[in-house]
Design a protein around this motif. Structure first.
Motif, PDB file in Angstrom:
ATOM      1  N   THR A 109       0.861  -1.182   0.000  1.00 37.41           N
ATOM      2  CA  THR A 109       0.000   0.000   0.000  1.00 37.41           C
ATOM      3  C   THR A 109       0.897   1.232   0.000  1.00 37.41           C
ATOM      4  OG1 THR A 109      -1.644  -1.180   1.322  1.00 37.41           O
ATOM      5  CG2 THR A 109      -1.842   1.203   1.248  1.00 37.41           C
ATOM      6  N   SER A 110       0.453   2.286  -0.681  1.00 36.75           N
ATOM      7  CA  SER A 110       1.232   3.519  -0.732  1.00 36.75           C
ATOM      8  C   SER A 110       0.421   4.686  -0.185  1.00 36.75           C
ATOM      9  CB  SER A 110       1.647   3.830  -2.170  1.00 36.75           C
ATOM     10  OG  SER A 110       2.527   2.851  -2.651  1.00 36.75           O
ATOM     11  N   PHE A 111       1.132   5.636   0.432  1.00 38.98           N
ATOM     12  CA  PHE A 111       0.547   6.865   0.949  1.00 38.98           C
ATOM     13  C   PHE A 111       1.233   8.017   0.240  1.00 38.98           C
ATOM     14  CE2 PHE A 111       0.112   3.642   4.153  1.00 38.98           C
ATOM     15  CZ  PHE A 111      -1.171   3.839   4.652  1.00 38.98           C
ATOM     16  N   PHE A 112       0.439   9.027  -0.137  1.00 36.32           N
ATOM     17  CA  PHE A 112       0.963  10.144  -0.908  1.00 36.32           C
ATOM     18  C   PHE A 112       0.708  11.449  -0.175  1.00 36.32           C
ATOM     19  CE2 PHE A 112      -0.134   6.698  -3.713  1.00 36.32           C
ATOM     20  CZ  PHE A 112       1.012   6.565  -4.481  1.00 36.32           C
ATOM     21  N   PHE A 113       1.766  12.237  -0.003  1.00 39.10           N
ATOM     22  CA  PHE A 113       1.665  13.541   0.650  1.00 39.10           C
ATOM     23  C   PHE A 113       1.710  14.624  -0.419  1.00 39.10           C
ATOM     24  CE2 PHE A 113       2.601  11.047   4.240  1.00 39.10           C
ATOM     25  CZ  PHE A 113       2.407  11.805   5.387  1.00 39.10           C
ATOM     26  N   TYR A 114       0.778  15.578  -0.328  1.00 34.17           N
ATOM     27  CA  TYR A 114       0.742  16.744  -1.207  1.00 34.17           C
ATOM     28  C   TYR A 114       0.665  17.980  -0.327  1.00 34.17           C
ATOM     29  CZ  TYR A 114      -0.021  13.750  -5.203  1.00 34.17           C
ATOM     30  OH  TYR A 114       0.147  12.808  -6.184  1.00 34.17           O
ATOM     31  N   GLY A 115       1.312  19.047  -0.755  1.00 30.02           N
ATOM     32  CA  GLY A 115       1.254  20.280   0.013  1.00 30.02           C
ATOM     33  C   GLY A 115       2.291  21.269  -0.462  1.00 30.02           C
ATOM     34  N   GLY A 116       2.547  22.264   0.355  1.00 33.67           N
ATOM     35  CA  GLY A 116       3.495  23.322   0.038  1.00 33.67           C
ATOM     36  C   GLY A 116       4.875  23.021   0.586  1.00 33.67           C
ATOM     37  N   GLU A 117       5.590  24.102   0.929  1.00 38.92           N
ATOM     38  CA  GLU A 117       6.983  23.935   1.369  1.00 38.92           C
ATOM     39  C   GLU A 117       7.109  23.236   2.709  1.00 38.92           C
ATOM     40  OE1 GLU A 117       5.295  27.858   1.862  1.00 38.92           O
ATOM     41  OE2 GLU A 117       6.148  27.142   0.023  1.00 38.92           O
ATOM     42  N   THR A 118       6.092  23.297   3.564  1.00 35.83           N
ATOM     43  CA  THR A 118       6.159  22.575   4.833  1.00 35.83           C
ATOM     44  C   THR A 118       6.112  21.073   4.582  1.00 35.83           C
ATOM     45  OG1 THR A 118       5.041  24.410   5.922  1.00 35.83           O
ATOM     46  CG2 THR A 118       5.100  22.326   7.099  1.00 35.83           C
ATOM     47  N   THR A 119       5.260  20.660   3.680  1.00 36.32           N
ATOM     48  CA  THR A 119       5.189  19.237   3.324  1.00 36.32           C
ATOM     49  C   THR A 119       6.478  18.813   2.636  1.00 36.32           C
ATOM     50  OG1 THR A 119       2.808  19.414   3.066  1.00 36.32           O
ATOM     51  CG2 THR A 119       3.866  17.503   2.065  1.00 36.32           C
ATOM     52  N   PHE A 120       6.964  19.649   1.719  1.00 30.91           N
ATOM     53  CA  PHE A 120       8.226  19.333   1.038  1.00 30.91           C
ATOM     54  C   PHE A 120       9.345  19.174   2.054  1.00 30.91           C
ATOM     55  CE2 PHE A 120      12.258  20.470  -0.923  1.00 30.91           C
ATOM     56  CZ  PHE A 120      12.268  19.673  -2.045  1.00 30.91           C
ATOM     57  N   GLY A 121       9.405  20.090   3.005  1.00 29.67           N
ATOM     58  CA  GLY A 121      10.418  19.994   4.055  1.00 29.67           C
ATOM     59  C   GLY A 121      11.595  20.915   3.848  1.00 29.67           C
ATOM     60  N   TYR A 122      11.318  22.203   3.664  1.00 28.25           N
ATOM     61  CA  TYR A 122      12.440  23.143   3.553  1.00 28.25           C
ATOM     62  C   TYR A 122      13.102  23.323   4.898  1.00 28.25           C
ATOM     63  CZ  TYR A 122      12.008  24.305  -1.280  1.00 28.25           C
ATOM     64  OH  TYR A 122      12.029  24.217  -2.640  1.00 28.25           O
ATOM     65  N   ASN A 123      14.416  23.440   4.881  1.00 28.00           N
ATOM     66  CA  ASN A 123      15.264  23.624   6.061  1.00 28.00           C
ATOM     67  C   ASN A 123      15.349  22.393   6.943  1.00 28.00           C
ATOM     68  OD1 ASN A 123      16.533  26.092   5.836  1.00 28.00           O
ATOM     69  ND2 ASN A 123      14.822  27.214   6.700  1.00 28.00           N
ATOM     70  N   PHE A 132       8.626  11.340   6.070  1.00 30.71           N
ATOM     71  CA  PHE A 132       9.607  10.377   6.577  1.00 30.71           C
ATOM     72  C   PHE A 132       9.202   9.892   7.965  1.00 30.71           C
ATOM     73  CE2 PHE A 132      13.501   8.645   8.222  1.00 30.71           C
ATOM     74  CZ  PHE A 132      14.066   8.043   7.114  1.00 30.71           C
ATOM     75  N   TYR A 133       8.749  10.826   8.833  1.00 32.08           N
ATOM     76  CA  TYR A 133       8.294  10.426  10.168  1.00 32.08           C
ATOM     77  C   TYR A 133       7.062   9.521  10.080  1.00 32.08           C
ATOM     78  CZ  TYR A 133      11.517  13.745  12.345  1.00 32.08           C
ATOM     79  OH  TYR A 133      12.640  14.410  12.760  1.00 32.08           O
ATOM     80  N   PHE A 134       6.176   9.828   9.164  1.00 30.45           N
ATOM     81  CA  PHE A 134       4.996   8.982   8.962  1.00 30.45           C
ATOM     82  C   PHE A 134       5.413   7.577   8.540  1.00 30.45           C
ATOM     83  CE2 PHE A 134       1.399   7.512   6.266  1.00 30.45           C
ATOM     84  CZ  PHE A 134       0.415   7.513   7.240  1.00 30.45           C
ATOM     85  N   LYS A 135       6.410   7.494   7.659  1.00 29.57           N
ATOM     86  CA  LYS A 135       6.933   6.192   7.217  1.00 29.57           C
ATOM     87  C   LYS A 135       7.506   5.419   8.409  1.00 29.57           C
ATOM     88  CE  LYS A 135       8.845   3.236   4.260  1.00 29.57           C
ATOM     89  NZ  LYS A 135       8.254   1.943   4.232  1.00 29.57           N
ATOM     90  N   LEU A 147       4.793  -0.999   3.382  1.00 30.41           N
ATOM     91  CA  LEU A 147       4.057   0.224   3.099  1.00 30.41           C
ATOM     92  C   LEU A 147       5.019   1.296   2.599  1.00 30.41           C
ATOM     93  CD1 LEU A 147       1.853   0.198   6.313  1.00 30.41           C
ATOM     94  CD2 LEU A 147       1.250  -0.654   4.043  1.00 30.41           C
ATOM     95  N   CYS A 148       4.609   2.026   1.575  1.00 31.52           N
ATOM     96  CA  CYS A 148       5.462   3.066   0.997  1.00 31.52           C
ATOM     97  C   CYS A 148       4.824   4.433   1.172  1.00 31.52           C
ATOM     98  CB  CYS A 148       5.691   2.810  -0.487  1.00 31.52           C
ATOM     99  SG  CYS A 148       6.679   1.344  -0.800  1.00 31.52           S
ATOM    100  N   VAL A 149       5.673   5.440   1.273  1.00 32.88           N
ATOM    101  CA  VAL A 149       5.234   6.817   1.422  1.00 32.88           C
ATOM    102  C   VAL A 149       5.955   7.660   0.378  1.00 32.88           C
ATOM    103  CG1 VAL A 149       5.193   8.812   2.978  1.00 32.88           C
ATOM    104  CG2 VAL A 149       4.837   6.513   3.895  1.00 32.88           C
ATOM    105  N   PHE A 150       5.187   8.534  -0.276  1.00 33.56           N
ATOM    106  CA  PHE A 150       5.753   9.428  -1.287  1.00 33.56           C
ATOM    107  C   PHE A 150       5.411  10.862  -0.922  1.00 33.56           C
ATOM    108  CE2 PHE A 150       5.152   5.357  -3.306  1.00 33.56           C
ATOM    109  CZ  PHE A 150       6.363   5.173  -3.953  1.00 33.56           C
ATOM    110  N   ASN A 151       6.381  11.749  -1.038  1.00 27.52           N
ATOM    111  CA  ASN A 151       6.222  13.158  -0.667  1.00 27.52           C
ATOM    112  C   ASN A 151       6.248  14.015  -1.932  1.00 27.52           C
ATOM    113  OD1 ASN A 151       6.442  15.788   0.226  1.00 27.52           O
ATOM    114  ND2 ASN A 151       8.071  15.364   1.692  1.00 27.52           N
ATOM    115  N   PHE A 152       5.090  14.517  -2.329  1.00 23.11           N
ATOM    116  CA  PHE A 152       4.994  15.380  -3.509  1.00 23.11           C
ATOM    117  C   PHE A 152       4.749  16.834  -3.117  1.00 23.11           C
ATOM    118  CE2 PHE A 152       3.861  11.200  -5.315  1.00 23.11           C
ATOM    119  CZ  PHE A 152       4.876  11.125  -6.256  1.00 23.11           C
ATOM    120  N   GLY A 153       5.200  17.232  -1.941  1.00 22.40           N
ATOM    121  CA  GLY A 153       5.118  18.629  -1.533  1.00 22.40           C
ATOM    122  C   GLY A 153       5.996  19.476  -2.450  1.00 22.40           C
TER     123      GLY A 153
END
Length: 188
Positions: A109-123, A132-135, A147-153
Motif C-alpha cells: 500500500t502507498s501513501f501520498f503527501f501533497y502540500g506546500g513547502e512545509t510538506t516538502f520539508g524546507y530547512n 519520513f516520520y509517517f513512514k 508500506l510506501c510513502v511518497f512526498n509530492f510537496g
C-alpha cells in the motif's frame, strides 16, 4: 557595403564582449558564494539541536536547500517544480518519487503527501520531513507489511496547485507507474 560591414563588426564585438562578460561574472559569482559561505552559520545553536546537526553539516543543509539546488523547471498546469536533485547529502528530489523517503520495493500500500513547502520539508533533511516520520510510524506499527510513502510537496504551492498536481497525477496514472517501476526493480 562598408557601413554594413562596420555595423556587423560592432555587433560581433558587443556580442563577444557580452558572452565573455557573462562567463567572467559567472566565475566570479561562484568565488563570491564560496567566500561568503566559508564561515557562515545559518542556524542558531537551538535549531542545530533540533536538526541534530553540527555547524558543518548545517551549512551543507543550508547550501543544498537555498543555494545549490533551489532551481525550478516549468511544469504545465502547476507552474513550477523543483529541479531533480539526487545523490545529495540532505535534500533529494526526483520528478517520479518526489522528496526522498526510504521505501522498499514492491509496496503493498502507498501513501501520498501533497502540500506546500512545509510538506516538502524546507530547512530539514530528507529524514526529518513529515512524510519520513509517517513512514517510520508505519514501519513500527505495521512491520509485517511493506508500506510506501511518497512526498509530492512543492515550494510555494497553494491549495489550487496542490489539487491540480494531484489530479494531474491521477490522469497520468502516476500511482500505477510507481508500482510498476517498483516491481521492475524487484525483478532485476
Amino acid at each position: 557595403m562598408k557601413t554594413l560591414k562596420k555595423i556587423l563588426n560592432i555587433f560581433t564585438f558587443f556580442l563577444l564582449a557580452f558572452i565573455i562578460l557573462n562567463i567572467v561574472l559567472g566565475y566570479l559569482w561562484s568565488l563570491k558564494t564560496k567566500y561568503k559561505f566559508k564561515n557562515y552559520e545559518p542556524y542558531s545553536d537551538e535549531i542545530l539541536q533540533v536538526l541534530k546537526l553540527n555547524k558543518k553539516e548545517s551549512l551543507i543543509l543550508y547550501l543544498e536547500t537555498w543555494q545549490k539546488t533551489r532551481l525550478y523547471e516549468y511544469e504545465q498546469l502547476t507552474g513550477h517544480i523543483e529541479s531533480p536533485r539526487e545523490n545529495f547529502k540532505y535534500v533529494n528530489f526526483s520528478k517520479l518519487n518526489g522528496r526522498k523517503v526510504d521505501n522498499k520495493d514492491n509496496c503493498d500500500t502507498s501513501f501520498f503527501f501533497y502540500g506546500g513547502e512545509t510538506t516538502f520539508g524546507y530547512n530539514v533533511t530528507d529524514k526529518q520531513t513529515f512524510s519520513f516520520y509517517f513512514k517510520d510510524l508505519l514501519n513500527e506499527k505495521f512491520s509485517s507489511k511493506n508500506l510506501c510513502v511518497f512526498n509530492f510537496g512543492r515550494a510555494n504551492y497553494f491549495s489550487t496547485q496542490e489539487n491540480v498536481l494531484f489530479q494531474k497525477h491521477l490522469l497520468e496514472k502516476k500511482f500505477i507507474k510507481l508500482h510498476v517501476q517498483q516491481r521492475q526493480l524487484l525483478n532485476t
